[in-house]
Scaffold this active site. Structure first.
Site, PDB file in Angstrom:
ATOM      1  N   GLU A   1       0.838  -1.186   0.000  1.00 46.46           N
ATOM      2  CA  GLU A   1       0.000   0.000   0.000  1.00 46.46           C
ATOM      3  C   GLU A   1       0.881   1.247   0.000  1.00 46.46           C
ATOM      4  OE1 GLU A   1      -2.081   0.743   3.926  1.00 46.46           O
ATOM      5  OE2 GLU A   1      -1.702  -1.397   4.133  1.00 46.46           O
TER       6      GLU A   1
ATOM      7  N   CYS B   1      -3.739  -3.857   4.748  1.00 45.75           N
ATOM      8  CA  CYS B   1      -2.879  -4.859   5.372  1.00 45.75           C
ATOM      9  C   CYS B   1      -3.223  -6.294   4.983  1.00 45.75           C
ATOM     10  CB  CYS B   1      -2.941  -4.706   6.893  1.00 45.75           C
ATOM     11  SG  CYS B   1      -2.346  -3.110   7.482  1.00 45.75           S
TER      12      CYS B   1
ATOM     13  N   HIS C   1      -3.150 -10.682  12.010  1.00 39.91           N
ATOM     14  CA  HIS C   1      -2.646  -9.367  11.647  1.00 39.91           C
ATOM     15  C   HIS C   1      -2.366  -8.588  12.932  1.00 39.91           C
ATOM     16  CE1 HIS C   1      -2.018  -5.480  10.037  1.00 39.91           C
ATOM     17  NE2 HIS C   1      -3.166  -4.988  10.470  1.00 39.91           N
TER      18      HIS C   1
END
Length: 409
Positions: A87, A119, A243
């Site tokens: 990103e 993410c 995550h």
């Protein structure tokens, strides 16, 4: 493990580059006047820092170089896909993978493209690569997740924003992680919890993002349960890798999962967390949130800290703001722990140069990001921080928007 497919596909090799320098989060809290009481909830010890000249391409190539160098000529030729998830792109049209492809001298008979979904990008790319390898017997795919976030200075986001890249080689008969194809649980919807309308502008609603993360964990696992009847959040997985925007978020997510998705008593939550989740935080707590690569780094960390070399089921939860999420069932292959140890990542993390806040600010100010037309960079800063004995790619110049790179040995 593959549902409806007898062939085994997964992660055959891994590589990671988490920079050659770091900043103590405690130092940044003090310099920015942040409330030290919130440091414990964050759960981060250090954040990795990219040197000037270490953009997403340089980080990606550096992370993947040992993986590619370990291949035979025939194995290198079998890499049919190269996907970079990021990103922090350098161009609105040209994929970062094209630069990485040249730096790694990979075969031209390759798919080259870029993936973006906050993410979640790294795991999304992994899933796509696994599907392609499954459909093309004998092929391999190289997936690299690489990000260099522009720090949001003075905010509580800044101590958590790291810079790094993680590379995974996807192949048949994998030696590290076997993916369970066909049972992944997905959950996503549009929400403005985080977005970047300009290269140097991050818009974040922290509370909304935390709620969306937890909502997606429950939703993705529910979808996973429909695809794999009888699965249990606690009993089905000896390890969990999630995550990790910051370790405190993972602790809260585990608590939510245990209370909503299992009958485990609250008196056993901490023991369960330490046994199944804590190993996945060993590396992320020293690196920070590296966006598209964070879940993959947590997975590598979980394997490195696994209690045994035997086959272990692992649940992987990926979340990307905006939002998209996925819960994946996989198995750690016997011997994987030694292979991860062989990457030297733990040694490299310990050997990084500690920066002052002033040196960190200077490095950030000299970063060459999106949209730069002309610049001279060189590798002096990276060389002064130390190369750790491994080849590292560095951006040397930008001329007419064209980026040039070289290897530092």
């Amino acid at each position: 493990m593959n549902v409806g497919n007898a062939r085994r596909v997964g992660i055959d090799a891994v590589g990671a580059y988490c920079g050659s320098a770091y900043l103590e989060t405690e130092d940044l809290f003090a310099a920015r006047g942040l409330d030290p009481a919130r440091l414990g909830n964050l759960g981060l010890r250090r954040k990795s820092v990219a040197a000037p000249g270490e953009d997403v391409v340089a980080l990606a190539a550096t992370a993947a170089r040992p993986v590619v160098d370990a291949l035979t000529d025939a194995e290198r030729r079998s890499i049919r896909s190269l996907v970079v998830a990021t990103e922090s792109p350098l161009d609105l049209s040209k994929a970062a993978s094209t630069h990485v492809h040249r730096l790694l001298d990979l075969p031209r008979q390759s798919r080259l493209f870029e993936v973006k979904q906050a993410c979640h990008g790294g795991v999304a790319a992994l899933q796509l690569a696994a599907s392609v390898v499954s459909a093309e017997p004998g092929s391999r795919a190289l997936v690299i997740a690489s990000d260099t976030p522009v720090p949001t200075r003075g905010s509580y986001m800044e101590p958590a924003q790291g810079a790094a890249a993680v590379a995974v080689l996807v192949a048949e008969e994998p030696r590290i992680v076997e993916l369970e194809l066909g049972t992944s649980g997905c959950y996503g919807y549009e929400t403005p919890d985080f977005f970047r309308p300009a290269p140097d502008v991050d818009v974040m609603d922290t509370d909304l993002s935390l709620m969306a993360y937890l909502d997606c964990l429950l939703g993705a696992f529910a979808d996973h349960s429909e695809r794999k009847p009888g699965v249990d959040f606690v009993r089905s997985y000896d390890l969990l890798a999630m995550h990790t925007p910051f370790p405190g978020m993972v602790r809260g997510a585990h608590r939510t999962g245990v209370r909503k998705l299992s009958d485990l008593g609250r008196d056993r939550e901490q023991e369960d967390f330490e046994r199944r989740v804590a190993p996945s935080l060993r590396f992320p707590e020293q690196v920070g949130n590296i966006y598209s690569g964070t879940t993959l780094l947590a997975l590598i960390s979980a394997i490195a800290g696994a209690p045994t070399d035997e086959r272990l089921p692992v649940g992987v939860f990926s979340y990307g703001s905006g939002c998209a999420s996925e819960f994946i069932a996989a198995e750690v292959v016997p011997g994987a722990r030694q292979l991860v140890a062989g990457t030297g990542l733990e040694r490299e993390l310990a050997g990084r140069t500690r920066l002052t806040v002033e040196a960190y600010d200077a490095a950030v100010d000299r970063a060459v990001g999106f949209g730069v037309q002309d610049a001279e960079v060189g590798g002096a800063e990276l060389a002064s921080w130390g190369t750790g004995g491994r080849p590292r790619a560095v951006l040397t110049s930008v001329s007419g928007y064209r980026r040039e790179y070289r290897w530092l040995q």
